[in-house]
Design a protein around this motif. Structure first.
Motif, mmCIF file in Angstrom:
data_model
loop_
_atom_site.group_PDB
_atom_site.id
_atom_site.type_symbol
_atom_site.label_atom_id
_atom_site.label_comp_id
_atom_site.label_asym_id
_atom_site.label_seq_id
_atom_site.Cartn_x
_atom_site.Cartn_y
_atom_site.Cartn_z
ATOM 1 N N PHE A 245 -9.842 1.371 1.724
ATOM 2 C CA PHE A 245 -8.841 0.953 2.714
ATOM 3 C C PHE A 245 -8.027 -0.212 2.162
ATOM 4 O O PHE A 245 -8.543 -1.050 1.421
ATOM 5 N N THR A 246 -6.761 -0.272 2.570
ATOM 6 C CA THR A 246 -5.887 -1.367 2.184
ATOM 7 C C THR A 246 -5.107 -1.841 3.405
ATOM 8 O O THR A 246 -4.438 -1.046 4.069
ATOM 9 N N ILE A 247 -5.208 -3.139 3.686
ATOM 10 C CA ILE A 247 -4.439 -3.733 4.778
ATOM 11 C C ILE A 247 -3.205 -4.406 4.193
ATOM 12 O O ILE A 247 -3.256 -4.996 3.113
ATOM 13 N N SER A 248 -2.095 -4.298 4.908
ATOM 14 C CA SER A 248 -0.865 -4.952 4.478
ATOM 15 C C SER A 248 -0.054 -5.315 5.711
ATOM 16 O O SER A 248 -0.330 -4.831 6.817
ATOM 17 N N ARG A 249 0.925 -6.172 5.528
ATOM 18 C CA ARG A 249 1.777 -6.572 6.645
ATOM 19 C C ARG A 249 3.215 -6.697 6.185
ATOM 20 O O ARG A 249 3.481 -7.013 5.023
ATOM 21 N N ASP A 250 4.117 -6.456 7.117
ATOM 22 C CA ASP A 250 5.547 -6.626 6.883
ATOM 23 C C ASP A 250 6.054 -7.547 7.978
ATOM 24 O O ASP A 250 6.263 -7.111 9.118
ATOM 25 N N ASN A 251 6.223 -8.817 7.649
ATOM 26 C CA ASN A 251 6.639 -9.787 8.658
ATOM 27 C C ASN A 251 8.063 -9.511 9.165
ATOM 28 O O ASN A 251 8.389 -9.879 10.295
ATOM 29 N N ALA A 252 8.881 -8.883 8.350
ATOM 30 C CA ALA A 252 10.239 -8.557 8.792
ATOM 31 C C ALA A 252 10.227 -7.476 9.874
ATOM 32 O O ALA A 252 11.128 -7.418 10.719
ATOM 33 N N TYR B 156 -0.373 -2.769 8.687
ATOM 34 C CA TYR B 156 -0.757 -1.404 8.336
ATOM 35 C C TYR B 156 -2.202 -1.359 7.842
ATOM 36 O O TYR B 156 -2.735 -2.351 7.349
ATOM 37 N N LEU B 157 -2.800 -0.197 7.962
ATOM 38 C CA LEU B 157 -4.099 0.053 7.354
ATOM 39 C C LEU B 157 -4.016 1.421 6.674
ATOM 40 O O LEU B 157 -3.974 2.450 7.360
ATOM 41 N N GLN B 158 -3.961 1.403 5.360
ATOM 42 C CA GLN B 158 -3.979 2.643 4.588
ATOM 43 C C GLN B 158 -5.437 3.008 4.337
ATOM 44 O O GLN B 158 -6.194 2.219 3.768
ATOM 45 N N MET B 159 -5.825 4.191 4.780
ATOM 46 C CA MET B 159 -7.210 4.631 4.676
ATOM 47 C C MET B 159 -7.270 5.865 3.798
ATOM 48 O O MET B 159 -6.708 6.904 4.153
ATOM 49 N N ASN B 160 -7.916 5.728 2.669
ATOM 50 C CA ASN B 160 -8.088 6.837 1.729
ATOM 51 C C ASN B 160 -9.564 7.177 1.612
ATOM 52 O O ASN B 160 -10.431 6.368 1.957
ATOM 53 N N GLY B 161 -9.854 8.351 1.111
ATOM 54 C CA GLY B 161 -11.234 8.745 0.924
ATOM 55 C C GLY B 161 -12.043 8.676 2.209
ATOM 56 O O GLY B 161 -13.186 8.226 2.208
ATOM 57 N N LEU B 162 -11.461 9.144 3.288
ATOM 58 C CA LEU B 162 -12.114 9.008 4.585
ATOM 59 C C LEU B 162 -13.420 9.793 4.655
ATOM 60 O O LEU B 162 -13.541 10.890 4.092
ATOM 61 N N LYS B 163 -14.379 9.217 5.354
ATOM 62 C CA LYS B 163 -15.710 9.789 5.535
ATOM 63 C C LYS B 163 -15.969 10.006 7.022
ATOM 64 O O LYS B 163 -15.375 9.297 7.862
#
Length: 118
Positions: A67-74, A79-86
């Motif tokens: 998983f990767t969390i990111s933000r766009d303040n603008a 966001y939460l990108q979820m790969n390889g879900l189980k």
């Protein structure tokens, strides 16, 4: 104040989803943002967090590397990108905002269901 999650759904094991949380009604850039998840009958658990000043991140051991969390303040969005879900990732996912200078001030979204199943 509103936090509106989207992007949940049904996905097969090994698949990917991207959750979004759109914020409004407060100064987004001043808030640490995080994603949490909850299964019925269990406590809500922290999945990932991103702070408001340098964008540093942290993850639960169970999702590190997937998983990767990111933000766009603008865009006032996290966001939460979820790969390889189980299958064990199946839960309701919530986003949370916590004011950096007073962590007692928090807001929660309504949640979005993620189901991982074949």
């Amino acid at each position: 104040v509103q936090l509106v999650e989207s992007g949940g759904g049904l996905v097969q094991p090994g698949g990917s989803l991207r959750l979004s949380c759109a914020a409004s009604g407060f100064t987004f850039s001043r808030y640490a943002m995080s994603w949490h998840r909850q299964i019925p009958g269990k406590e809500r658990e922290l999945v990932a967090a991103i702070n408001s000043f340098d964008g540093s991140t942290s993850y639960a051991d169970s999702v590190k590397g997937r998983f990767t969390i990111s933000r766009d303040n603008a865009k006032n969005t996290v966001y939460l990108q979820m790969n390889g879900l189980k299958p064990e990732d199946t839960a309701v996912y919530y986003c949370k905002a916590a004011l950096r200078t007073d962590l007692r001030i928090v807001y929660w979204g309504q949640g979005t269901q993620v189901t991982v199943s074949s």
